[in-house]
Scaffold this motif. Structure first.
Motif, PDB file in Angstrom:
ATOM      1  N   ASP A  36       0.816  -1.211   0.000  1.00 23.61           N
ATOM      2  CA  ASP A  36       0.000   0.000   0.000  1.00 23.61           C
ATOM      3  C   ASP A  36       0.853   1.265   0.000  1.00 23.61           C
ATOM      4  O   ASP A  36       0.509   2.264  -0.650  1.00 23.61           O
ATOM      5  CB  ASP A  36      -0.938   0.007   1.211  1.00 23.61           C
ATOM      6  CG  ASP A  36      -2.095  -0.962   1.063  1.00 23.61           C
ATOM      7  OD1 ASP A  36      -2.370  -1.387  -0.076  1.00 23.61           O
ATOM      8  OD2 ASP A  36      -2.722  -1.309   2.090  1.00 23.61           O
ATOM      9  N   LEU A  37       1.972   1.234   0.721  1.00 24.41           N
ATOM     10  CA  LEU A  37       2.853   2.400   0.745  1.00 24.41           C
ATOM     11  C   LEU A  37       3.390   2.699  -0.647  1.00 24.41           C
ATOM     12  O   LEU A  37       3.385   3.847  -1.110  1.00 24.41           O
ATOM     13  CB  LEU A  37       4.008   2.170   1.716  1.00 24.41           C
ATOM     14  CG  LEU A  37       5.045   3.296   1.794  1.00 24.41           C
ATOM     15  CD1 LEU A  37       4.401   4.607   2.236  1.00 24.41           C
ATOM     16  CD2 LEU A  37       6.179   2.920   2.744  1.00 24.41           C
ATOM     17  N   ASP A  70       2.103   1.717  -3.478  1.00 27.16           N
ATOM     18  CA  ASP A  70       0.983   2.089  -4.336  1.00 27.16           C
ATOM     19  C   ASP A  70       0.694   3.582  -4.215  1.00 27.16           C
ATOM     20  O   ASP A  70       0.440   4.264  -5.218  1.00 27.16           O
ATOM     21  CB  ASP A  70      -0.247   1.264  -3.954  1.00 27.16           C
ATOM     22  CG  ASP A  70      -1.399   1.456  -4.921  1.00 27.16           C
ATOM     23  OD1 ASP A  70      -1.206   1.249  -6.135  1.00 27.16           O
ATOM     24  OD2 ASP A  70      -2.508   1.816  -4.469  1.00 27.16           O
ATOM     25  N   LYS A  71       0.769   4.094  -2.996  1.00 26.91           N
ATOM     26  CA  LYS A  71       0.547   5.522  -2.771  1.00 26.91           C
ATOM     27  C   LYS A  71       1.685   6.355  -3.374  1.00 26.91           C
ATOM     28  O   LYS A  71       1.448   7.421  -3.950  1.00 26.91           O
ATOM     29  CB  LYS A  71       0.406   5.807  -1.274  1.00 26.91           C
ATOM     30  CG  LYS A  71      -0.894   5.299  -0.665  1.00 26.91           C
ATOM     31  CD  LYS A  71      -0.965   5.599   0.816  1.00 26.91           C
ATOM     32  CE  LYS A  71      -2.263   5.081   1.417  1.00 26.91           C
ATOM     33  NZ  LYS A  71      -3.451   5.790   0.881  1.00 26.91           N
ATOM     34  N   ALA A 117       1.118   6.422  -7.113  1.00 24.49           N
ATOM     35  CA  ALA A 117       0.002   7.310  -7.451  1.00 24.49           C
ATOM     36  C   ALA A 117       0.402   8.775  -7.327  1.00 24.49           C
ATOM     37  O   ALA A 117      -0.030   9.620  -8.120  1.00 24.49           O
ATOM     38  CB  ALA A 117      -1.194   7.000  -6.545  1.00 24.49           C
ATOM     39  N   HIS A 118       1.233   9.076  -6.330  1.00 23.79           N
ATOM     40  CA  HIS A 118       1.680  10.462  -6.136  1.00 23.79           C
ATOM     41  C   HIS A 118       2.524  10.923  -7.323  1.00 23.79           C
ATOM     42  O   HIS A 118       2.355  12.031  -7.848  1.00 23.79           O
ATOM     43  CB  HIS A 118       2.483  10.550  -4.837  1.00 23.79           C
ATOM     44  CG  HIS A 118       2.609  11.936  -4.299  1.00 23.79           C
ATOM     45  ND1 HIS A 118       3.093  12.209  -3.043  1.00 23.79           N
ATOM     46  CD2 HIS A 118       2.330  13.152  -4.849  1.00 23.79           C
ATOM     47  CE1 HIS A 118       3.094  13.512  -2.846  1.00 23.79           C
ATOM     48  NE2 HIS A 118       2.639  14.111  -3.935  1.00 23.79           N
ATOM     49  N   ARG A 161       0.374  11.482 -10.353  1.00 20.67           N
ATOM     50  CA  ARG A 161      -0.402  12.728 -10.283  1.00 20.67           C
ATOM     51  C   ARG A 161       0.307  13.866 -11.023  1.00 20.67           C
ATOM     52  O   ARG A 161      -0.343  14.732 -11.622  1.00 20.67           O
ATOM     53  CB  ARG A 161      -0.615  13.106  -8.818  1.00 20.67           C
ATOM     54  CG  ARG A 161      -1.301  14.456  -8.620  1.00 20.67           C
ATOM     55  CD  ARG A 161      -1.294  14.859  -7.153  1.00 20.67           C
ATOM     56  NE  ARG A 161      -1.481  16.286  -7.015  1.00 20.67           N
ATOM     57  CZ  ARG A 161      -1.083  16.979  -5.954  1.00 20.67           C
ATOM     58  NH1 ARG A 161      -0.471  16.386  -4.954  1.00 20.67           N
ATOM     59  NH2 ARG A 161      -1.282  18.281  -5.905  1.00 20.67           N
TER      60      ARG A 161
END
Length: 319
Positions: free
Chosen positions: A63-64, A66-67, A70-71, A74
């Motif tokens: 999850d880390l 993945d974030k 995604a950042h 962006r």
């Protein structure tokens, strides 16, 4: 000045590469991140990250990352998933050759190739790889429900993964060549208090034995030269890392005795225009947070190196 396709190519998509990619994309550099697998690196197979600032309750490694991905997305970071076959780093314009024969060029290169688990190099290790020998607790732990297994090592990864494996195995035996652990005190306390974990000190595994069904036992040699056998169905090896440096040009890139890249405070290597960040670097500690920090430092240094060249991307005044 010779034309290059990119101002920066980042090789590797772990915490260092993704952070550098985020900074570069946000800074409007013409940047490409190359990754041969999934973005995230070794963190993808980390069960739980309990010490990354901002995540008070902790977060899974998957999850880390993945974030982080995604950042970077962006800000429009360009990413390609491809295998690199060679690097030409010594020329003014750097060249990255892909498996399909395509050659990509850049003014600067950031190496974030990371590291891989170190092997014991003992009889049976390669024979039983994937059949009782593992280097990833998150990947393979569920296969050992209600079984007796061993963990080799005494650092943070070994102890954290031993704790993770207690979710599945009935007994986890930690085998360490010293008489004290190197893991942080909080991990040590958790391990010592866990009724499913026991320890064998001052001992090395000398052979892994089994049959067609997989691992059955480990041959052990203790400091007093006595030998013994431990019955287990699996062994998880966490004794450190070795650098992913196979592509680096021999004799040009300064490395330490272990093959990790030596950098200065700006993460610059011995080759002008080539930088490195993350676990591939020569350093005492390899943590997610310092990999990310090194990625940011490297990118800012690269911007300075490029000399604030005219951006190739057109301005979008409607934003």
């Amino acid at each position: 000045m010779q034309h290059a396709q990119y101002q920066l190519i980042i090789v590797g998509g772990g915490p260092a590469g993704l952070t550098a990619g985020l900074y570069a994309a946000r800074g409007r550099l013409k940047v490409l991140l190359l990754e041969r697998g999934a973005t995230g690196g070794q963190v993808l197979v980390t069960d739980w990250v309990d010490n990354y600032p901002g995540f008070v309750e902790g977060i899974s490694g998957f999850d880390l990352m993945d974030k982080m991905t995604a950042h970077a997305d962006r800000f429009g970071l360009e990413k390609r998933f491809a295998t690199i076959t060679s690097l030409e780093l010594t020329d003014n314009i750097k060249t990255v050759v892909l498996e399909n024969g395509e050659a990509l060029t850049a003014r600067t290169i950031l190496l974030c190739t990371g590291a891989k688990p170190k092997k014991l190099e003992i009889p049976g290790e390669y024979t039983f790889a994937g059949r009782g020998v593992s280097y990833c607790a998150t990947c393979d732990g569920p296969f050992y429900r209600h079984q007796k297994i061993a963990v080799v090592g005494g650092g943070n990864t070994a102890i954290q993964d031993a704790l993770h494996l207690t979710k599945f195995a009935d007994r986890v035996t930690v085998i360490h060549r010293r008489d004290t652990l190197r893991a942080t005190k909080v991990l040590q306390e958790k391990a010592f208090c866990n009724s499913k974990i026991d320890f064998i000190w001052n001992t090395q595994v000398t052979a892994i034995k089994g049959d067609k069904n997989g691992v059955q036992s480990l041959s052990l040699k203790h400091r007093n030269d006595e030998e013994s056998t431990l019955q287990v169905t699996g062994i998880f090896i966490f004794i450190g890392t070795t650098p992913n440096n196979e592509l680096f040009p021999a004799g040009h890139l300064r490395t330490d005795a272990g093959g990790f890249i030596i950098t200065d405070a700006d993460m610059a290597t011995s080759i002008p225009g080539v930088y490195a960040a993350g676990d591939i670097c020569s350093k005492n500690f390899r943590q997610i947070i310092n990999a990310a920090g090194e990625g940011a430092v490297a990118e800012l240094a690269i911007e300075h190196y490029l000399g604030n060249q005219t951006l190739e991307q057109p301005l979008n005044c409607s934003e």
